[in-house]
Design a protein around this motif. Structure first.
Motif, PDB file in Angstrom:
ATOM      1  N   PRO A 137      -4.045 -23.709  49.570  1.00  0.00           N
ATOM      2  CA  PRO A 137      -4.940 -22.638  49.131  1.00  0.00           C
ATOM      3  C   PRO A 137      -4.349 -21.952  47.904  1.00  0.00           C
ATOM      4  CG  PRO A 137      -3.771 -21.978  51.092  1.00  0.00           C
ATOM      5  CD  PRO A 137      -3.312 -23.365  50.790  1.00  0.00           C
ATOM      6  N   LEU A 139      -5.323 -19.766  45.266  1.00  0.00           N
ATOM      7  CA  LEU A 139      -5.321 -18.354  44.887  1.00  0.00           C
ATOM      8  C   LEU A 139      -4.426 -17.518  45.807  1.00  0.00           C
ATOM      9  CD1 LEU A 139      -6.362 -16.446  42.795  1.00  0.00           C
ATOM     10  CD2 LEU A 139      -8.306 -15.957  44.243  1.00  0.00           C
ATOM     11  N   PRO A 140      -4.534 -17.664  47.133  1.00  0.00           N
ATOM     12  CA  PRO A 140      -3.597 -16.921  47.991  1.00  0.00           C
ATOM     13  C   PRO A 140      -2.143 -17.239  47.679  1.00  0.00           C
ATOM     14  CG  PRO A 140      -5.359 -17.813  49.316  1.00  0.00           C
ATOM     15  CD  PRO A 140      -5.558 -18.345  47.935  1.00  0.00           C
ATOM     16  N   LEU A 141      -1.851 -18.528  47.433  1.00  0.00           N
ATOM     17  CA  LEU A 141      -0.458 -18.891  47.150  1.00  0.00           C
ATOM     18  C   LEU A 141       0.024 -18.278  45.850  1.00  0.00           C
ATOM     19  CD1 LEU A 141       0.448 -22.519  48.090  1.00  0.00           C
ATOM     20  CD2 LEU A 141       1.300 -20.380  48.981  1.00  0.00           C
ATOM     21  N   LEU A 143      -0.982 -15.536  44.528  1.00  0.00           N
ATOM     22  CA  LEU A 143      -0.724 -14.119  44.783  1.00  0.00           C
ATOM     23  C   LEU A 143       0.604 -13.937  45.501  1.00  0.00           C
ATOM     24  CD1 LEU A 143      -4.274 -13.097  45.997  1.00  0.00           C
ATOM     25  CD2 LEU A 143      -3.258 -12.639  43.794  1.00  0.00           C
ATOM     26  N   VAL A 144       0.841 -14.810  46.502  1.00  0.00           N
ATOM     27  CA  VAL A 144       2.073 -14.682  47.279  1.00  0.00           C
ATOM     28  C   VAL A 144       3.294 -14.916  46.403  1.00  0.00           C
ATOM     29  CG1 VAL A 144       3.385 -15.757  49.125  1.00  0.00           C
ATOM     30  CG2 VAL A 144       0.993 -15.271  49.455  1.00  0.00           C
TER      31      VAL A 144
END
Lengths: 304, 342
Positions: A137, A139-141, A143-144
């Motif tokens: 994923p 986009l979540p990654l 961000l993380v």
């Protein structure tokens, strides 16, 4: 592109492939307009800050939250900073991030694609990795990763360079997969052709095979991926900045400007328009260039 | 087909384990400290105790294994217990994945946020598909007509303009510029506590969903309509279309029964592949319209360095991607008899 222009003006017998491509490209109205617009935006953000002498970080609190005027064509923000200067400065960063991240993704994607397509031993392994990256994923990654490594990189390289390197790196490393797949497919098809067999039969080493025969022939899908890559990188960078995880707010980018101006939407709504319009029109123009390039580089369409 | 499905399902297990390990490793390697936000006056030995109470004292493989047990065994068991009111072994002292910030189980937080995301995002995807398919069909049938040109332009704009700009633009137009008492005014903030009890409150629910749904639907429709058009164009030149026309079938039947059904095969798989991306894209739209769904939960978790929450959510997004890839492949096999996996 300039080379192709001069080549197109020479007589018929000197015509080469790129002149044909340029001729076909010219017939795509949207692509030509997109190219003109993109070049104009590039010139504006490169030379604009030299001509427009207001400093984007100069605080003039007495003229805060102004609408458009001659002194400030796009108005001012809540600290009285000139929005036009910020948009020009922000464009530099956004486009630089876009181009650098695209180059990184392109180099990675081409490397993986060529290696996987040319060397059968590496194919399975590299394609599994590509599939794995496609299953992450993104986009979540992104961000993380940015949340976790932001402070370390800021400490190591300074606030602006650190975050620039981080953003370019994470965008580049998460958007090479499509290029790799397309390039691999093309390399696999090329490997079966006679000229490759001929080149191999005279003992061409792999290194030169790739450099001389394979790479020039997969250039067209790479160029199309490049345009799409710029569009994707600009949008991703803006999205990250919009979520508050990109550049710091005294270091404007288009996404950051949009994010900052949403808080003042009721006060002066037109402030939202400028950075958003800049992102949208730039991405639109780049997508149109990509569309035109795809048609122009496709020999089945060309000449019709 | 069943064989293939089972084989693929077996293969997804190591893939998912590997992805979860990567996410775990990434979060673990990160040079930040969960106690970093606590006051400086806490003495180091207490700080160490806090770290241990968060489960950070053990080596990484032990912690990963514990997370796996919690996520793959305890949480499903807990869901079963809650559904049937039973108590399978050890239901009193079962360890669940705990959020550091709220001290409540992560899965409960996710269940709380799920309806909003499913309503807004799911609805926008459905609306997007419903817009996209007719546009794609007409664009292909009247290729190069003004409708096709306009459709191409709108879809180009649709996927070039990011949702955070269309969303903000719509808020500026419909919530800021238009006066509050006008019929065209729409709320810019999604109110989750709003309950639908009568027609008026149902109307308000529609109004507050309208803008986020429209923004996401436009974005989805732009991509799907392109696929629909291309797929229709591929099929319209086939021999069977000419045969159908030669038999004297009405144009409507040829187009809507023969061509449309065949063209939908690749489009259905594209739609299935797009579902997880929609959840990812919703992160931004939820942030714009302040919908407190899964995306916003992720952002809150990231800002608060709530590692278990972020890890579980990211992994769920990854599960969605792997799952819908599988569904797309299987759907393709079921719908298209030319595809043989065995």
């Amino acid at each position: 592109m300039t080379d192709a222009t001069t080549a197109a003006s020479v007589p018929e017998k000197h015509r080469n492939q790129w002149a044909d491509v340029w001729d076909q490209f010219k017939t795509h109205r949207g692509a030509v307009m997109g190219a003109i617009f993109f070049v104009a935006v590039c010139c504006l953000v490169i030379f604009g800050p030299m001509l427009w002498h207001l400093d984007p970080n100069f605080i003039d609190i007495r003229s805060k939250n102004q609408g458009p005027s001659f002194a400030h064509p796009m108005g001012t923000d809540q600290l009285g900073r000139d929005t036009f200067a910020s948009v020009l400065q922000g464009g530099r960063v956004s486009l630089l991030v876009g181009v650098t991240a695209m180059l990184l993704a392109l180099v990675l994607g081409t490397l993986v694609g060529v290696l996987a397509g040319y060397f059968k031993r590496l194919d399975g392994f590299l394609m599994r990795i590509t599939d794995l990256f496609l299953a992450l994923p993104l986009l979540p990654l992104l961000l993380v990763i940015i949340m976790l490594f932001r402070d370390t990189l800021r400490a190591a390289f300074g606030p602006e360079t650190g975050i620039f390197l981080l953003i370019v790196f994470v965008i580049g490393i998460t958007s090479w997969m499509q290029t790799a797949r397309i390039v691999r497919g093309d390399v696999l098809a090329l490997k079966e052709q006679e000229f490759v067999l001929a080149a191999r039969s005279i003992g061409t080493p792999s290194r030169r095979m790739i450099g001389r025969h394979i790479l020039p022939n997969v250039l067209s899908p790479i160029m199309v991926s490049a345009t799409l890559g710029i569009a994707n990188a600009i949008i991703t960078e803006s999205a990250l900045s919009f979520l508050g995880l990109g550049f710091p707010s005294d270091f404007p980018t288009w996404g950051r400007l949009l994010y900052d101006s949403t808080n003042f939407m009721t006060l002066n709504p037109e402030r939202v328009i400028w950075p958003g319009l800049a992102i949208s029109l730039t991405v639109l123009s780049v997508n149109y260039i990509g569309d035109g390039l795809r048609d122009a580089l496709d020999p089945r369409i060309r000449g019709r | 087909m069943l064989n293939y499905t089972i084989r693929r399902l077996m293969f997804t297990i190591p893939v998912l384990l590997f992805i979860s390990f990567i996410i775990f490793l990434l979060l673990d390697l990160a040079p930040n400290d969960p106690t970093g936000n606590l006051p400086m006056t806490i003495p180091p030995e207490v700080r160490e105790k806090i770290r241990e109470s968060l489960g950070l004292g053990q080596p990484i493989h032990v912690r990963y294994f514990k997370w796996c047990v919690q996520f793959f065994v305890n949480e499903p068991l807990n869901i079963i217990d809650q559904m049937f009111g039973t108590c399978t072994w050890g239901c009193e002292d079962r360890l669940r994945v705990q959020s550091w910030a709220t001290r409540s189980p992560v899965v409960d937080l996710i269940v709380e946020r799920m309806p909003q995301t499913l309503w807004v995002v799911g609805m926008s995807y459905v609306v997007g598909i419903l817009i996209a398919i007719p546009i794609g069909v007409i664009s292909a049938y009247r290729q190069y007509s003004w409708f096709d040109q306009a459709g191409t332009f709108v879809s180009m704009v649709g996927f070039s303009v990011p949702t955070f700009f269309t969303g903000v633009l719509m808020i500026v137009i419909f919530s800021v510029m238009i006066p509050t008492d006008s019929w065209f005014w729409f709320p810019s903030i999604y109110d989750t506590t709003h309950k639908v009890t009568d027609l008026a409150s149902f109307g308000f629910q529609i109004r507050q969903m309208a803008m986020p749904v429209f923004v996401l639907a436009l974005y989805n429709a732009a991509q799907i309509s392109r696929f629909m058009r291309a797929s229709m164009l591929d099929n319209l030149n086939q021999d069977y279309v000419r045969t159908a026309r030669a038999k004297g079938m009405r144009e409507r039947v040829v187009l809507l029964v023969h061509v449309l059904r065949n063209s939908l095969i690749p489009v259905v798989t594209v739609i299935a592949l797009g579902v997880p991306q929609v959840f990812g894209g919703a992160i931004i739209t939820e942030q714009v319209f302040k919908v407190n769904g899964l995306g916003q939960l992720l952002i809150i978790g990231i800002q608060g360095a709530d590692i278990p929450l972020v890890q579980t959510l990211t992994f769920i997004f990854a599960v969605l991607i792997v799952l819908f890839n599988l569904i797309a492949d299987i759907l393709y096999g079921i719908l298209d008899p030319r595809i043989r996996y065995d």
